[in-house]
Write a protein that holds these residues in place. Sequence first.
Motif, short mmCIF file in Angstrom:
data_model
loop_
_atom_site.label_atom_id
_atom_site.label_comp_id
_atom_site.label_asym_id
_atom_site.label_seq_id
_atom_site.Cartn_x
_atom_site.Cartn_y
_atom_site.Cartn_z
N LEU A 243 0.83 -1.18 0.00
CA LEU A 243 0.00 0.00 0.00
C LEU A 243 0.88 1.25 0.00
CD1 LEU A 243 -2.86 -0.89 2.53
CD2 LEU A 243 -3.08 -0.49 0.08
N LYS A 244 0.53 2.21 -0.84
CA LYS A 244 1.26 3.47 -0.88
C LYS A 244 0.81 4.36 0.29
CE LYS A 244 1.57 3.48 -5.94
NZ LYS A 244 1.18 4.20 -7.17
N PRO A 245 1.70 5.17 0.86
CA PRO A 245 3.12 5.25 0.52
C PRO A 245 3.89 4.03 1.01
CG PRO A 245 2.63 6.64 2.43
CD PRO A 245 1.31 6.12 1.92
N VAL A 246 4.68 3.47 0.13
CA VAL A 246 5.44 2.26 0.43
C VAL A 246 6.53 2.58 1.45
CG1 VAL A 246 6.89 0.45 -0.55
CG2 VAL A 246 4.97 1.35 -1.86
N ARG A 247 6.71 1.66 2.41
CA ARG A 247 7.76 1.81 3.43
C ARG A 247 8.91 0.85 3.12
NH1 ARG A 247 5.98 6.58 5.11
NH2 ARG A 247 3.84 6.48 5.92
N ALA A 248 10.10 1.26 3.51
CA ALA A 248 11.30 0.49 3.17
C ALA A 248 11.24 -0.94 3.72
CB ALA A 248 12.55 1.20 3.68
N GLN A 249 10.87 -1.08 4.99
CA GLN A 249 10.86 -2.42 5.60
C GLN A 249 9.82 -3.30 4.95
OE1 GLN A 249 13.12 -3.60 7.81
NE2 GLN A 249 12.13 -5.59 7.45
#
Length: 263
Positions: free
Chosen positions: A113-119
């Motif tokens: 789901l956006k906004p995409v998180r790095a982890q």
Amino acid sequence: MPPPGSSVSPLKILLVDDEPLARDRLRTLLGDIAGQLPSEVVGEAGNGLAALAFLREQPVDVVLADIRMPGMDGIELAGHLGSLEQAPAVIFTTAYDNYAVQAFDLNAVDYLLKPVRAQRLLTALQKIPAVPHLDPALLASIGREVRGGGRSHLSCHERGRLLLVPVNEILYLKADLKYVTARTVEREYLLDDALTHLESEFAERFIRLHRAVLVARAALAGFERAAGDDAEAYGWALLRGVPEKLPVSRRQWAPAKALVKNS
């Protein structure tokens, strides 16, 4: 996944999103997690059509694809990817949580789901070695929910290449043994899809003339009765743009003629 410093090549990734800023964010996130999972963005595309054009020339390991895009959305793209000789894994990205993505088994394919998180991106990419081909029936079902109808293109394999046939250019679909022929004004294409499946998916565009023939409603120009000794058809459908005539069964004669009369 290989540990940092491994000699294994980095994952080759194609970013597919119609928003340049979204692709830029994914590039940045991939750089942020490079120490844990080496990767290389080898290309970008603004929709599914552009992605397939890229993949004909250069295979990749992973496609990060937005679900909702103009021209060809991410769900339809994923269906065509399964036809490639070297099919990449697919991870969907979306700003919406109402596209039935929960229907996917997250051990098989992931979505972000956006906004995409790095982890979250790292977790998804770490599943790639175990990802099998996507379920065509499931993709078709979710695709209809996303776009409100059938695919925009059908797949055709010809001389080792994947060709895309725009559905809005198809005049008729004709079954012959295990193949279905799609006819456009320019030429014919052999498809792997079953005629019954195509009839269900494109019920608004095609009608049945015969047990082995579907015709585009807009392609019908008229009808003529068959000769009394003609065992192949009760009548024949005349088409716009091509000289062929299509057989019409006795059962479909009246409904087909009524369609042309009322159009």
